[in-house]
Design a protein around this motif. Structure first.
Motif, short mmCIF file in Angstrom:
data_model
loop_
_atom_site.label_atom_id
_atom_site.label_comp_id
_atom_site.label_asym_id
_atom_site.label_seq_id
_atom_site.Cartn_x
_atom_site.Cartn_y
_atom_site.Cartn_z
N PRO A 9 -28.89 88.81 60.52
CA PRO A 9 -28.31 88.96 59.17
C PRO A 9 -28.46 90.35 58.57
O PRO A 9 -27.67 90.73 57.72
CB PRO A 9 -29.06 87.92 58.33
N GLU A 10 -29.47 91.15 59.01
CA GLU A 10 -29.65 92.45 58.35
C GLU A 10 -28.70 93.52 58.88
O GLU A 10 -28.69 94.62 58.35
CB GLU A 10 -31.11 92.91 58.43
N HIS A 12 -25.57 95.50 58.98
CA HIS A 12 -24.51 95.69 58.01
C HIS A 12 -23.16 95.85 58.69
O HIS A 12 -22.20 95.17 58.36
CB HIS A 12 -24.83 96.91 57.13
N LYS A 16 -20.96 99.28 64.59
CA LYS A 16 -21.67 100.53 64.87
C LYS A 16 -23.18 100.34 64.97
O LYS A 16 -23.95 101.27 64.76
CB LYS A 16 -21.31 101.57 63.81
N TYR A 25 -16.37 104.27 68.98
CA TYR A 25 -15.75 104.73 67.74
C TYR A 25 -15.37 106.20 67.85
O TYR A 25 -14.23 106.59 67.58
CB TYR A 25 -16.73 104.50 66.59
N LEU A 26 -16.31 107.02 68.30
CA LEU A 26 -16.06 108.46 68.46
C LEU A 26 -14.97 108.70 69.51
O LEU A 26 -14.07 109.53 69.31
CB LEU A 26 -17.36 109.17 68.85
N TRP A 29 -11.50 108.14 68.19
CA TRP A 29 -11.02 109.25 67.35
C TRP A 29 -10.65 110.46 68.18
O TRP A 29 -9.71 111.20 67.85
CB TRP A 29 -12.07 109.62 66.30
N VAL A 83 -7.52 95.66 57.41
CA VAL A 83 -8.67 96.04 56.59
C VAL A 83 -9.43 94.77 56.15
O VAL A 83 -10.65 94.72 56.20
CB VAL A 83 -8.23 96.86 55.34
N TYR A 87 -13.25 93.63 56.91
CA TYR A 87 -14.12 93.22 55.79
C TYR A 87 -14.87 91.93 56.15
O TYR A 87 -16.07 91.82 55.94
CB TYR A 87 -13.24 93.02 54.55
N LYS A 90 -17.59 92.55 58.75
CA LYS A 90 -18.84 93.07 58.18
C LYS A 90 -19.63 91.99 57.46
O LYS A 90 -20.84 92.12 57.28
CB LYS A 90 -18.54 94.24 57.24
N ASN A 91 -18.94 90.90 57.06
CA ASN A 91 -19.65 89.76 56.48
C ASN A 91 -20.00 88.71 57.54
O ASN A 91 -20.41 87.60 57.20
CB ASN A 91 -18.78 89.11 55.39
N ILE A 182 -8.76 100.75 63.85
CA ILE A 182 -8.52 102.17 63.60
C ILE A 182 -7.23 102.62 64.29
O ILE A 182 -6.41 103.33 63.71
CB ILE A 182 -9.72 103.02 64.09
N ASN B 10 -28.72 91.39 51.56
CA ASN B 10 -27.38 90.88 51.83
C ASN B 10 -26.52 90.77 50.59
O ASN B 10 -25.35 91.14 50.61
CB ASN B 10 -27.45 89.52 52.53
N LYS B 13 -25.44 94.20 49.66
CA LYS B 13 -24.40 94.71 50.55
C LYS B 13 -23.06 94.03 50.30
O LYS B 13 -22.02 94.66 50.36
CB LYS B 13 -24.83 94.52 52.00
N GLN B 17 -19.63 95.75 49.38
CA GLN B 17 -18.44 95.50 50.19
C GLN B 17 -17.28 95.06 49.35
O GLN B 17 -16.15 95.47 49.57
CB GLN B 17 -18.77 94.39 51.19
#
Lengths: 205, 105
Positions: A9-10, A12, A16, A25-26, A29, A83, A87, A90-91, A182, B10, B13, B17
């Motif tokens: 859970p930690e 984010h 990455k 990712y790099l 690009w 997008v 989102y 990330k959740n 991307i 969380n 964040k 977000q």
């Protein structure tokens, strides 16, 4: 590097959180920098040859604003839906991410359908082909290559979604989805210049 | 980390977000408006000398939004990435300039 790819859970940004993810990712690009140069040479060629119609149809006779507008809105909206997908990534919400990527794919497919219709219309109703004139070659190379990128993007996304459907989100596949997103935005960037330089400028001059 | 701590992080964040998502939607709305203005300007048959610079500027701003917001170039740690893209844009500009000015067909 740890081989445990499970999400905690930690974390984010799962795309990455690993070295592999950062490098992907790099690398993407780096690729996009090259793509910029590639498309630039097609745009430059088109700009130089767009009036060399060899007696064939010109851009003013061919292009229609309505169709290009619909295509633009479809692709632009698909950029926003990806997008939303990121989102939800990330959740750590895999199902919603898949849903929004699915919508992205449908919008991309819609765009592609209109482009195929457009090219067919030019070929059958105006006999405007790749071989008609220097303008024809430059037009189909530039716009067709962009369309090819859309086809590649759709295949890429479909493969990702099907392959990972039962796996759920992990630190292994999150970077894959993120690099696709991307790439997809970049396809939209190229389209913004195509609708401006090819279609809009082609209708005024 | 304790469970309570993780929850705190969380929710912080998630809040951040949500805020970011709001910015993304505003960005999208602006891009749609720019697109509309460009199409209307051409559709209304405005003078060529004004309309071409106008639509080119609208395209550049829209692409800037796409790069900085949708593709996150505004976030921290994108220095190398910026140099890659600006390198590509530089070559692109030189190529377009060459083909449209000093080459004749």
């Amino acid at each position: 590097m740890s081989h445990d790819h499970s999400l905690s859970p930690e974390i984010h940004d799962p795309a990455k959180a690993t070295h592999e993810g950062k490098h992907k990712y790099l690398g993407l690009w780096f690729f996009l920098g090259g793509e910029t140069v590639l498309f630039a040479s097609f745009f430059a060629t088109y700009l130089a040859l767009r009036n060399s119609t060899a007696g064939g149809p010109s851009s003013q006779e061919l292009f229609g604003l309505e169709l290009v507008f619909v295509m633009t809105i479809l692709l632009l909206t698909s950029s926003l839906t990806s997008v939303y997908a990121i989102y939800h990534m990330k959740n750590h919400d895999f199902k919603k991410m898949q849903l929004w990527f699915g919508i992205t794919a449908l919008l991309g497919l819609g765009f592609l359908g209109f482009e195929i219709y457009e090219f067919t219309h030019y070929i059958t109703d105006y006999s405007f082909t790749f071989r008609s004139s220097a303008f024809g070659s430059a037009f189909y190379t530039l716009v067709g290559f962009h369309g090819g990128h859309v086809v590649f993007g759709l295949s890429w996304l479909t493969a990702l979604m099907v392959r990972n459907a039962k796996r759920g989100l992990s630190l292994y596949n999150a970077p894959k989805y993120n690099t696709f997103a991307i790439y997809w935005h970049f396809i939209d960037v190229v389209w913004v210049f195509i609708f401006t330089v090819v279609y809009l400028m082609g209708m005024v001059s | 980390m304790t469970g309570a701590n993780i929850n705190k992080i969380n929710s912080f964040k998630k809040q951040k977000q949500k805020e970011e998502m709001k910015h993304q939607v505003i960005t999208f709305a602006l891009m749609i408006i720019f697109t509309l203005v460009a199409f209307i300007a051409v559709g209304a048959g405005m003078n060529k000398t004004y309309v071409i610079p106008l639509i080119l500027i609208l395209a550049l701003v829209q692409v800037g939004f796409q790069f900085y917001y949708f593709m996150h170039m505004k976030d921290k740690g994108h220095e190398v990435i910026s140099s890659l893209i600006y390198g590509g844009i530089w070559i692109a500009a030189v190529t377009v300039l060459t083909f449209t000015t000093i080459i004749w067909w």
